[in-house]
Design a protein around this motif. Structure first.
Motif, PDB file in Angstrom:
ATOM      1  N   VAL A  80      43.882  37.468  38.182  1.00 20.51           N
ATOM      2  CA  VAL A  80      45.043  36.746  38.296  1.00 20.51           C
ATOM      3  C   VAL A  80      44.424  35.176  38.275  1.00 20.51           C
ATOM      4  O   VAL A  80      43.218  34.926  38.566  1.00 20.51           O
ATOM      5  CB  VAL A  80      45.637  36.792  39.835  1.00 20.51           C
ATOM      6  CG1 VAL A  80      46.669  36.006  39.990  1.00 20.51           C
ATOM      7  CG2 VAL A  80      46.156  38.181  39.860  1.00 20.51           C
ATOM      8  N   GLU A  83      44.082  29.356  41.589  1.00 22.55           N
ATOM      9  CA  GLU A  83      44.575  27.797  41.571  1.00 22.55           C
ATOM     10  C   GLU A  83      43.835  26.902  41.122  1.00 22.55           C
ATOM     11  O   GLU A  83      42.522  26.833  41.265  1.00 22.55           O
ATOM     12  CB  GLU A  83      44.920  27.775  43.225  1.00 22.55           C
ATOM     13  CG  GLU A  83      45.581  28.862  43.873  1.00 22.55           C
ATOM     14  CD  GLU A  83      45.675  28.683  45.215  1.00 22.55           C
ATOM     15  OE1 GLU A  83      45.036  27.621  45.934  1.00 22.55           O
ATOM     16  OE2 GLU A  83      46.325  29.561  46.005  1.00 22.55           O
ATOM     17  N   ASN A 259      40.225  31.408  45.162  1.00 21.70           N
ATOM     18  CA  ASN A 259      41.594  32.521  44.540  1.00 21.70           C
ATOM     19  C   ASN A 259      41.752  33.689  45.691  1.00 21.70           C
ATOM     20  O   ASN A 259      40.831  34.551  45.663  1.00 21.70           O
ATOM     21  CB  ASN A 259      40.957  32.883  43.168  1.00 21.70           C
ATOM     22  CG  ASN A 259      42.272  33.583  42.827  1.00 21.70           C
ATOM     23  OD1 ASN A 259      43.350  33.829  43.143  1.00 21.70           O
ATOM     24  ND2 ASN A 259      41.666  34.664  41.811  1.00 21.70           N
ATOM     25  N   GLU A 261      44.834  35.656  45.787  1.00 20.04           N
ATOM     26  CA  GLU A 261      45.810  36.231  45.337  1.00 20.04           C
ATOM     27  C   GLU A 261      45.367  37.898  45.124  1.00 20.04           C
ATOM     28  O   GLU A 261      46.155  38.733  45.041  1.00 20.04           O
ATOM     29  CB  GLU A 261      46.771  35.825  44.401  1.00 20.04           C
ATOM     30  CG  GLU A 261      47.185  34.310  44.433  1.00 20.04           C
ATOM     31  CD  GLU A 261      48.065  33.785  43.758  1.00 20.04           C
ATOM     32  OE1 GLU A 261      48.493  34.535  42.567  1.00 20.04           O
ATOM     33  OE2 GLU A 261      48.496  32.689  43.631  1.00 20.04           O
ATOM     34  N   ASN A 262      44.059  37.961  44.944  1.00 25.90           N
ATOM     35  CA  ASN A 262      43.634  39.309  44.529  1.00 25.90           C
ATOM     36  C   ASN A 262      43.025  40.038  45.631  1.00 25.90           C
ATOM     37  O   ASN A 262      42.606  41.253  45.562  1.00 25.90           O
ATOM     38  CB  ASN A 262      42.493  39.179  43.466  1.00 25.90           C
ATOM     39  CG  ASN A 262      43.171  39.174  42.163  1.00 25.90           C
ATOM     40  OD1 ASN A 262      44.158  39.707  41.872  1.00 25.90           O
ATOM     41  ND2 ASN A 262      42.262  38.810  41.082  1.00 25.90           N
ATOM     42  N   CYS A 263      42.955  39.451  46.863  1.00 23.10           N
ATOM     43  CA  CYS A 263      42.383  40.057  47.934  1.00 23.10           C
ATOM     44  C   CYS A 263      42.931  41.384  48.361  1.00 23.10           C
ATOM     45  O   CYS A 263      42.227  42.312  48.593  1.00 23.10           O
ATOM     46  CB  CYS A 263      42.387  38.940  49.283  1.00 23.10           C
ATOM     47  SG  CYS A 263      41.258  37.696  49.047  1.00 23.10           S
ATOM     48  N   LYS A 540      41.657  27.484  53.114  1.00 23.81           N
ATOM     49  CA  LYS A 540      42.756  28.099  53.166  1.00 23.81           C
ATOM     50  C   LYS A 540      43.321  28.095  54.548  1.00 23.81           C
ATOM     51  O   LYS A 540      44.260  28.035  55.010  1.00 23.81           O
ATOM     52  CB  LYS A 540      42.494  29.351  52.458  1.00 23.81           C
ATOM     53  CG  LYS A 540      43.538  30.471  52.520  1.00 23.81           C
ATOM     54  CD  LYS A 540      45.003  29.742  51.765  1.00 23.81           C
ATOM     55  CE  LYS A 540      44.390  29.593  50.382  1.00 23.81           C
ATOM     56  NZ  LYS A 540      45.863  29.181  49.573  1.00 23.81           N
ATOM     57  N   TYR A 570      51.320  35.981  50.030  1.00 27.90           N
ATOM     58  CA  TYR A 570      49.861  36.832  49.696  1.00 27.90           C
ATOM     59  C   TYR A 570      49.105  36.972  50.935  1.00 27.90           C
ATOM     60  O   TYR A 570      49.038  35.848  51.873  1.00 27.90           O
ATOM     61  CB  TYR A 570      49.391  36.349  48.506  1.00 27.90           C
ATOM     62  CG  TYR A 570      48.763  35.076  48.429  1.00 27.90           C
ATOM     63  CD1 TYR A 570      47.406  34.559  49.031  1.00 27.90           C
ATOM     64  CD2 TYR A 570      49.615  34.025  47.960  1.00 27.90           C
ATOM     65  CE1 TYR A 570      46.702  33.176  49.163  1.00 27.90           C
ATOM     66  CE2 TYR A 570      49.034  32.742  47.872  1.00 27.90           C
ATOM     67  CZ  TYR A 570      47.813  32.126  48.708  1.00 27.90           C
ATOM     68  OH  TYR A 570      47.299  30.905  48.756  1.00 27.90           O
ATOM     69  N   PRO A 572      45.415  36.216  52.392  1.00 25.22           N
ATOM     70  CA  PRO A 572      44.077  35.554  52.276  1.00 25.22           C
ATOM     71  C   PRO A 572      43.116  36.466  53.172  1.00 25.22           C
ATOM     72  O   PRO A 572      43.525  36.911  54.047  1.00 25.22           O
ATOM     73  CB  PRO A 572      44.398  34.231  52.571  1.00 25.22           C
ATOM     74  CG  PRO A 572      45.139  34.226  53.629  1.00 25.22           C
ATOM     75  CD  PRO A 572      46.236  35.333  53.480  1.00 25.22           C
TER      76      PRO A 572
END
Length: 575
Positions: A80, A83, A259, A261-263, A540, A570, A572
């Motif tokens: 993905v 950011e 990043n 969003e894949n966590c 974050k 999403y 984190p």
């Protein structure tokens, strides 16, 4: 107590059956045929027929496991876009470099830099001659600087093999090699950005190498997952553990670059693989209960040596890597459960891996303070609080919530935390080999040690988390204000701002409950560690706090920590 009314499949496998129909939980989890019926099947003859059926069920278990690996894991490896960063660094792209189709042997452990030459040259068909030397420099940069930066508390004793397994595993596994190059390349690019901001040639070279390695990394992991899903070889446990380790390392890299969003995908894959490793070990030994952690390690080979003073001796590279990644995964699973309002998925393994199993002289199989700086008792109680939160929500939804039971269960957790907080800190045992850590210590000096400091911060945050689970969102209550003030004061006593990256979850919990007058103090702590690009999780956490502060007047008593996280869209990973 053994069930005599369970399904015939569980009886054949000598497992305890919960007798759920039409399919029991054991068979449902394994995705195998559940044989129910009042009459005894013809193949349950205590002879050849039963033995033949047992082998058939084992094959069905292995086949279903391969299907689960293929279905549940392959979607993890779709990158993905990260950011965009505020600077002029190039954004993520989907450019892929095709690796060689001849992977390095999974059992290879080169003894010299020649192994690095062979691996780095063979990984890409368009590799330039000078790239192998550049790869070696990037790799040594990771070993010498970035790994200690990411894991400052991880200092295994010399008699346990030290950190040599990191190099051995990286050299012997292509996916881990490329992930490590990604980590190192990013770290170098940040260092160059801060040290020689005008040297665009060096920065561009580092970023081009980073994007190239990311493409190769995803292709390697996809290929490895396909191989594991379609094969049934004796070294399955080792191969699966290496893929799990690669995914966890990839998780750490994406957290570093900000990043998140894949966590969830990475965590899902790692948890699935961890369970599969234990399932594969269970199929080998055919035990009735969960295989022990030591039995799993035993299938990864023999330790390098054994000593009379150490129970385990020196782990080989695969054993040491599995212990390291299992510890990180336990913590990741617990922290993720607090963010999602769910019970930890690996809760059933906590007693075996994180406790002394009732023996006062026994040490846990995994001492988390050796990996993340926080002692087991705090992380275990956070997992219990997350499980209590999930239980509360399910009971409330079903209209069966008993507040007295909720308070009683919470009181046990609270007393466990307070008892350890009030107890004097344990003084670590001295060892003459610890003299060697003086020359490679990433931690600042602090009275009582950094582990005691970090553990205390986590413990006070756990009390705040427990308060929200039991009493709801009441930041003005006396108990909450007292713990927020105490934890904030501790955080401001950090001997070095970089230590914040080991306390991101407590930092976020406390910050969300801050009053307007305390906001500037949390912002100052988040801004202190530099460069910001290496502290993605702390940034974050500040973003989550800012979102909570903006809608402070709109929050109701039913708000919880997971609800604050959900606003991001999403999950984190606050580690």
């Amino acid at each position: 107590m053994k069930s005599y009314d369970g399904c015939w499949t569980c009886r054949l496998r000598k497992k305890r059956c919960d007798e759920t129909r039409p399919m029991c939980r054991n068979c449902s989890a394994l995705q195998i045929t559940c044989h129910f019926g009042d009459e005894k099947p013809s193949w349950m003859d205590s002879g050849f027929g039963q033995k033949e059926k047992a082998e058939e069920v084992k094959r069905e278990v292995r086949s279903a496991a391969a299907r689960r690996r293929g279905i549940m894991l392959m979607d993890v490896l779709e990158p993905v876009a990260a950011e965009p960063t505020p600077d002029s660094s190039p954004a993520w792209t989907s450019t892929h470099t095709r690796p060689s189709t001849e992977p390095t042997s999974s059992n290879a452990h080169p003894d010299s830099w020649n192994g690095l030459d062979r691996l780095s040259v063979s990984n890409s068909s368009d590799e330039k001659p000078a790239d192998s030397e550049l790869d070696r420099r990037f790799m040594m940069f990771y070993f010498d600087h970035f790994f200690p930066f990411l894991f400052p508390f991880y200092k295994p004793l010399l008699l346990e093999g030290g950190r040599s397994w990191v190099m051995e595993l990286v050299v012997g596994d292509q996916a881990m090699w490329h992930i490590t190059l990604c980590l190192s390349t990013y770290f170098v690019s940040v260092a160059l950005d801060g040290a020689i901001s005008g040297h665009n040639v060096c920065k561009t070279l580092a970023w081009e190498k980073l994007l190239k390695q990311m493409g190769v990394t995803f292709m390697m992991l996809q290929r490895n997952l396909q191989e594991v899903a379609s094969s049934d070889t004796p070294d399955m446990i080792v191969k699966t553990s290496r893929i799990m380790g690669s995914i966890i390392q990839l998780q750490r890299f994406e957290i570093s670059v900000g990043n998140f969003e894949n966590c969830r995908k990475h965590l899902d894959a790692a948890v699935t693989l961890f369970r599969q490793i234990f399932q594969d070990a269970e199929n080998i030994v055919d035990r009735r209960d969960l295989p022990t952690f030591y039995s799993v390690l035993s299938h990864m080979g023999r330790p390098i040596w054994a000593t009379t003073s150490q129970q385990s001796g020196a782990w080989n590279s695969d054993q040491a890597a599995f212990r390291f990644h299992s510890a990180l995964l336990m913590v990741d699973d617990i922290i993720a459960s607090t963010c999602m309002g769910e019970s930890p998925r690996l809760l059933e393994y906590h007693a075996q891996l994180l406790t002394n199993c009732g023996g006062s002289d026994e040490r846990p199989l995994l001492k988390l303070e050796d990996f993340i700086g926080c002692e087991n008792w705090v992380i275990l109680q956070i997992g219990e609080i997350a499980a209590l939160d999930a239980w509360k929500k399910s009971m409330k939804e079903a209209g069966k919530l008993d507040m007295m039971e909720l308070v009683a269960r919470a009181s046990v957790i609270k007393q466990a935390l307070l008892a350890r907080l009030d107890a004097p800190a344990n003084t670590p045992k001295t060892n003459w080999l610890s003299l060697l850590t003086f020359y490679n210590d990433q931690l600042p000096p602090i009275p009582g040690g950094c582990t005691a400091f970090v553990t205390r911060v986590w413990a006070y945050a756990a009390l705040l988390y427990l308060s929200v689970v039991v009493s709801g969102w009441q930041p003005g209550s006396a108990g909450v204000r007292d713990n927020v003030g105490r934890t904030l004061e501790l955080l401001e006593q950090m001997p070095a701002p970089e230590l914040l990256r080991t306390m991101v979850w407590p930092f976020c919990i406390v910050g969300c409950l801050a009053e307007p007058g305390e906001e500037c103090r949390f912002r100052a702590m988040a801004d202190a560690p530099v460069p910001h690009r290496l502290f993605g999780a702390a940034r974050k956490a500040l973003e989550i706090m800012e979102n909570v502060w903006k809608c402070r007047d709109e929050l109701t008593i039913d708000t919880d920590f997971a609800a604050c996280i959900c606003k991001l869209g999403y999950m984190p990973m606050l580690v």
